[in-house]
Design an enzyme around this catalytic site. Structure first.
Site, PDB file in Angstrom:
ATOM      1  N   HIS A  16       0.851  -1.196   0.000  1.00 39.45           N
ATOM      2  CA  HIS A  16       0.000   0.000   0.000  1.00 39.45           C
ATOM      3  C   HIS A  16       0.884   1.243   0.000  1.00 39.45           C
ATOM      4  O   HIS A  16       1.307   1.732   1.045  1.00 39.45           O
ATOM      5  CB  HIS A  16      -0.903  -0.029   1.249  1.00 39.45           C
ATOM      6  CG  HIS A  16      -2.013   0.972   1.203  1.00 39.45           C
ATOM      7  ND1 HIS A  16      -3.339   0.639   1.408  1.00 39.45           N
ATOM      8  CD2 HIS A  16      -2.008   2.303   0.956  1.00 39.45           C
ATOM      9  CE1 HIS A  16      -4.093   1.716   1.301  1.00 39.45           C
ATOM     10  NE2 HIS A  16      -3.307   2.748   1.024  1.00 39.45           N
ATOM     11  N   HIS A  18       1.147   4.824  -2.354  1.00 45.43           N
ATOM     12  CA  HIS A  18       0.621   5.615  -3.480  1.00 45.43           C
ATOM     13  C   HIS A  18       1.768   6.254  -4.259  1.00 45.43           C
ATOM     14  O   HIS A  18       2.638   6.903  -3.676  1.00 45.43           O
ATOM     15  CB  HIS A  18      -0.324   6.700  -2.971  1.00 45.43           C
ATOM     16  CG  HIS A  18      -1.586   6.150  -2.364  1.00 45.43           C
ATOM     17  ND1 HIS A  18      -2.751   6.037  -3.076  1.00 45.43           N
ATOM     18  CD2 HIS A  18      -1.844   5.655  -1.133  1.00 45.43           C
ATOM     19  CE1 HIS A  18      -3.692   5.512  -2.295  1.00 45.43           C
ATOM     20  NE2 HIS A  18      -3.163   5.267  -1.113  1.00 45.43           N
ATOM     21  N   ASP A  20       1.590   8.800  -6.121  1.00 49.23           N
ATOM     22  CA  ASP A  20       1.506  10.257  -5.991  1.00 49.23           C
ATOM     23  C   ASP A  20       1.709  10.714  -4.543  1.00 49.23           C
ATOM     24  O   ASP A  20       1.532  11.888  -4.242  1.00 49.23           O
ATOM     25  CB  ASP A  20       0.169  10.784  -6.535  1.00 49.23           C
ATOM     26  CG  ASP A  20      -1.032  10.017  -6.014  1.00 49.23           C
ATOM     27  OD1 ASP A  20      -0.877   8.829  -5.666  1.00 49.23           O
ATOM     28  OD2 ASP A  20      -2.134  10.597  -5.929  1.00 49.23           O
ATOM     29  N   GLY A 178      -9.527   7.733  -2.001  1.00 45.79           N
ATOM     30  CA  GLY A 178     -10.137   9.048  -1.797  1.00 45.79           C
ATOM     31  C   GLY A 178     -10.958   9.052  -0.517  1.00 45.79           C
ATOM     32  O   GLY A 178     -10.931   8.080   0.242  1.00 45.79           O
ATOM     33  N   HIS A 205      -9.734   0.420  -0.304  1.00 44.02           N
ATOM     34  CA  HIS A 205      -9.518   1.300   0.846  1.00 44.02           C
ATOM     35  C   HIS A 205     -10.787   1.258   1.693  1.00 44.02           C
ATOM     36  O   HIS A 205     -11.861   1.654   1.226  1.00 44.02           O
ATOM     37  CB  HIS A 205      -9.347   2.745   0.373  1.00 44.02           C
ATOM     38  CG  HIS A 205      -7.946   3.164   0.104  1.00 44.02           C
ATOM     39  ND1 HIS A 205      -7.315   2.901  -1.073  1.00 44.02           N
ATOM     40  CD2 HIS A 205      -7.051   3.864   0.871  1.00 44.02           C
ATOM     41  CE1 HIS A 205      -6.085   3.426  -1.031  1.00 44.02           C
ATOM     42  NE2 HIS A 205      -5.905   4.010   0.129  1.00 44.02           N
ATOM     43  N   GLU A 208     -10.647   3.076   7.193  1.00 49.39           N
ATOM     44  CA  GLU A 208      -9.628   4.064   7.537  1.00 49.39           C
ATOM     45  C   GLU A 208     -10.322   5.150   8.362  1.00 49.39           C
ATOM     46  O   GLU A 208     -10.064   5.305   9.536  1.00 49.39           O
ATOM     47  CB  GLU A 208      -9.001   4.647   6.269  1.00 49.39           C
ATOM     48  CG  GLU A 208      -7.942   5.705   6.528  1.00 49.39           C
ATOM     49  CD  GLU A 208      -7.354   6.278   5.231  1.00 49.39           C
ATOM     50  OE1 GLU A 208      -7.932   6.030   4.145  1.00 49.39           O
ATOM     51  OE2 GLU A 208      -6.329   6.976   5.306  1.00 49.39           O
ATOM     52  N   ASP A 297       1.683   3.955   2.972  1.00 54.28           N
ATOM     53  CA  ASP A 297       0.632   4.782   2.385  1.00 54.28           C
ATOM     54  C   ASP A 297       1.273   5.876   1.521  1.00 54.28           C
ATOM     55  O   ASP A 297       1.312   5.754   0.309  1.00 54.28           O
ATOM     56  CB  ASP A 297      -0.274   5.390   3.465  1.00 54.28           C
ATOM     57  CG  ASP A 297      -1.672   5.708   2.954  1.00 54.28           C
ATOM     58  OD1 ASP A 297      -2.001   5.284   1.826  1.00 54.28           O
ATOM     59  OD2 ASP A 297      -2.442   6.366   3.675  1.00 54.28           O
TER      60      ASP A 297
HETATM   61 ZN    ZN Z   1      -3.999   4.733   0.791  1.00 52.79          ZN
END
Ligand code: ZN
Length: 372
Positions: A16, A18, A20, A178, A205, A208, A297
């Site tokens: 996991h 990202h 970006d 998101g 996801h 969270e 993350d």
């Molecule tokens: Zn994430």
């Protein structure tokens, strides 16, 4: 910290992470100057600090606003390729041996790229990164998880995009990302159905910032094979007067079906899941034998590395190296790779972890968890 250095020398995988959320500040500054994007700072150290501070406000919504800047620097094919290549290099430098880079192609079309071109550019960057790693004597297995934005309505289209590139574009799976609140996974049920029809893999996801209903929706309605974060499953556990834990039906399902939880501790502290590492649900989840994996993350927003996450969790909960070896191997087992490829990876990772966990036997008297 010394413990971070210790874990840097051990083989780890990342599920996991990202694309970006892990850019090098210096790379962003170069690209931003070329494309005319205004960053909060043009000094790499200061820019890194800005991301960490702005992302630490305690809400997922505020945390997500920082991505406006990283995404602005990932709009040209060459930039996507470069960021993907550096994504591999930075993980290799941290002792990571395999990983899945997730990102949402629909957010990278502002300068005229098409969805397919964007996915191909990232595949090229990951391939270059793997070639660099192999030639440096530290092989790395890189894949991409093509992600749809959960508040948008392109889930099915992005699922089709993932399927188009599964054989040639290093696309190992699909995800939705998101803001979780108000955007249950089943909004994208058509996408998940399509992926199941095509025998493809996906994580979701969930759990969270969302409540148990969001996890139930991800697992039981959408059929998630892994849970992105998933830490709120701890809310389906209670302790009785004698301190014994009781699991609700959903928690039992997730634990007993060994659904991997992609836990990202530092990120969770920034978005308000817990206040201190010692209060983070990962301690309880490990104690209750959930299938816990450890991840970053967004390394830029959390100013972290995977080695640092291992060190933080290890220190907060006094975990043995044996317990962390189990976490590392759980991660390798949960990668969306061919079974044989995963088995080989685990075989390659084992000796290093066994060497360091051999010391655990002397102090705890417990054999490694996988031998019990
Ligand atoms: Zn994430």
């Amino acid at each position: 910290m010394a413990a971070e250095e210790f874990f840097r020398n051990l083989p780890k995988v990342t599920l996991h992470d990202h694309l970006d959320g892990g850019l090098r500040p210096a790379t962003m500054i170069e690209i931003a100057a070329e494309v005319g994007h205004q960053l909060p700072s043009t000094d790499p150290d200061e820019l890194g600090r800005w991301f960490h501070q702005t992302a630490s406000s305690g809400s997922l919504t505020a945390y997500l606003t920082t991505f406006e800047h990283t995404i602005a620097c990932m709009q040209r094919a060459d930039d996507l390729r470069r960021v993907a290549r550096e994504w591999v290099a930075d993980h290799v430098a941290d002792g990571v041996v395999a990983g899945e880079a997730r990102w949402a192609p629909e957010q990278h079309l502002q300068r005229g790229l098409g969805l397919d071109e964007a996915v191909a550019a990232v595949a090229e960057g990951l391939r270059e990164g793997m070639a660099d790693a192999a030639s440096g004597g530290t092989p790395f297995i890189a894949r991409q998880l093509v992600t749809a934005m959960r508040h948008a309505d392109r889930g099915l289209e992005i699922a089709e995009l993932a399927l188009r590139h599964r054989d040639t574009g290093l696309v190992a799976g699909f995800d939705i990302a998101g803001g979780e609140a108000g955007n249950p996974p089943s909004r994208h049920l058509a996408a998940f159905r399509r992926l199941r029809e095509a025998d493809f893999f996906y994580t979701i996801h969930s759990g969270e910032e969302g409540e148990l209903a969001s996890i139930h929706d991800a697992v039981q309605v959408c059929g998630a094979l892994r849970l992105g974060h998933g830490v709120n499953i701890v809310n389906d556990t209670t302790r009785d007067a004698r301190g014994r834990h009781r699991l609700g039906r959903l928690a039992r399902f997730v634990r007993d079906q060994r659904i991997p939880l992609e836990v990202c501790p530092s990120s969770n502290l920034q978005t308000g899941v817990a206040t201190t590492m010692a209060e983070h649900p990962i301690g309880t989840l490990l104690w209750l034998d959930f299938n816990v994996t450890l991840n970053c993350d967004n390394r830029l927003m959390s100013a972290t590395t995977l080695s640092r996450e291992y060190a933080l969790v290890s220190e907060a909960f006094g975990l043995s190296t044996t317990q962390l070896a189990q976490v590392a191997l759980a991660g390798a087992s949960a990668l969306f790779l061919d079974h044989a490829e995963r088995a080989q990876l685990i075989e390659q990772m084992m000796p290093a972890w066994l060497r360091v966990s051999a010391n655990d036997r002397g102090t705890s008297g417990q054999p490694p968890l996988w031998e019990r």
